[in-house]
Design a protein around this motif. Structure first.
Motif, mmCIF file in Angstrom:
data_model
loop_
_atom_site.group_PDB
_atom_site.id
_atom_site.type_symbol
_atom_site.label_atom_id
_atom_site.label_comp_id
_atom_site.label_asym_id
_atom_site.label_seq_id
_atom_site.Cartn_x
_atom_site.Cartn_y
_atom_site.Cartn_z
ATOM 1 N N TYR A 32 120.256 -135.052 47.870
ATOM 2 C CA TYR A 32 121.500 -135.147 48.109
ATOM 3 C C TYR A 32 122.400 -133.364 47.780
ATOM 4 O O TYR A 32 122.768 -133.138 48.694
ATOM 5 C CB TYR A 32 122.386 -136.226 47.710
ATOM 6 N N ILE A 34 121.204 -130.337 47.367
ATOM 7 C CA ILE A 34 120.976 -129.750 47.929
ATOM 8 C C ILE A 34 121.017 -129.766 49.058
ATOM 9 O O ILE A 34 122.352 -128.059 49.997
ATOM 10 C CB ILE A 34 119.474 -129.334 47.936
ATOM 11 N N PHE A 35 121.259 -130.847 50.205
ATOM 12 C CA PHE A 35 122.138 -130.352 51.887
ATOM 13 C C PHE A 35 123.627 -130.865 51.675
ATOM 14 O O PHE A 35 124.100 -130.456 52.782
ATOM 15 C CB PHE A 35 121.499 -131.634 52.634
ATOM 16 N N LEU A 37 125.315 -128.629 49.307
ATOM 17 C CA LEU A 37 125.483 -127.401 49.074
ATOM 18 C C LEU A 37 125.144 -126.478 50.411
ATOM 19 O O LEU A 37 126.422 -125.713 51.150
ATOM 20 C CB LEU A 37 124.532 -126.933 47.905
ATOM 21 N N THR A 38 124.109 -127.546 50.788
ATOM 22 C CA THR A 38 123.702 -126.215 52.651
ATOM 23 C C THR A 38 125.218 -126.564 53.366
ATOM 24 O O THR A 38 125.532 -125.521 54.207
ATOM 25 C CB THR A 38 122.624 -126.931 53.333
ATOM 26 N N GLY A 39 125.405 -128.146 53.199
ATOM 27 C CA GLY A 39 127.553 -128.423 54.107
ATOM 28 C C GLY A 39 128.189 -127.134 54.132
ATOM 29 O O GLY A 39 128.625 -126.714 54.633
ATOM 30 N N ALA A 41 127.848 -124.357 52.518
ATOM 31 C CA ALA A 41 127.987 -123.222 52.540
ATOM 32 C C ALA A 41 128.477 -122.942 54.282
ATOM 33 O O ALA A 41 128.995 -121.617 54.668
ATOM 34 C CB ALA A 41 126.380 -122.082 52.567
ATOM 35 N N ILE A 42 127.396 -123.307 55.100
ATOM 36 C CA ILE A 42 127.871 -123.581 56.567
ATOM 37 C C ILE A 42 129.511 -123.715 56.907
ATOM 38 O O ILE A 42 129.850 -122.797 57.602
ATOM 39 C CB ILE A 42 127.216 -124.300 57.179
ATOM 40 N N SER A 43 130.429 -123.993 56.181
ATOM 41 C CA SER A 43 131.416 -124.581 56.148
ATOM 42 C C SER A 43 132.485 -123.061 56.022
ATOM 43 O O SER A 43 133.214 -122.166 56.651
ATOM 44 C CB SER A 43 132.306 -125.910 55.809
#
Length: 100
Positions: A32, A34-35, A37-39, A41-43
């Motif tokens: 959770y 990791i996902f 932090l990915t969100g 980064a995309i934002s």
């Protein structure tokens, strides 16, 4: 026993489980995070791209305005017979550009 070396996916999940156990949390929580932090980064990338696009659009508008001002300032020096038609054409173009 028939020992076989694990593939990359198996090793990745083993390292993920070892990391989670070392931190004292569940593997599910690590996934959770990791996902999440990915969100984030995309934002952030989307925000930065939007700001760069807005700055580029503003500079383009400033150039267009400057060109129009220069043209209209030089208009009295041009042929007086063509001046009304040119002014009408420029005003129509400005109206269309404002509607975008």
């Amino acid at each position: 026993m028939n020992d076989q070396p694990g593939n990359v996916v198996t090793q990745a999940f083993a390292w993920l489980a070892a990391l989670a156990a070392g931190l004292g949390i569940t593997t599910q929580d690590v996934v959770y995070m990791i996902f999440g932090l990915t969100g984030v980064a995309i934002s952030i990338a989307s925000y930065i791209n939007g700001r760069l696009d807005a700055r580029r659009r503003q500079k383009e508008d400033e150039k267009r305005t400057q060109l129009l001002e220069d043209y209209l300032a030089a208009l009295p020096d041009k042929n007086a017979a063509k001046s009304p038609a040119v002014v009408n054409t420029v005003s129509e173009v400005v109206k269309r550009a404002g509607g975008l």
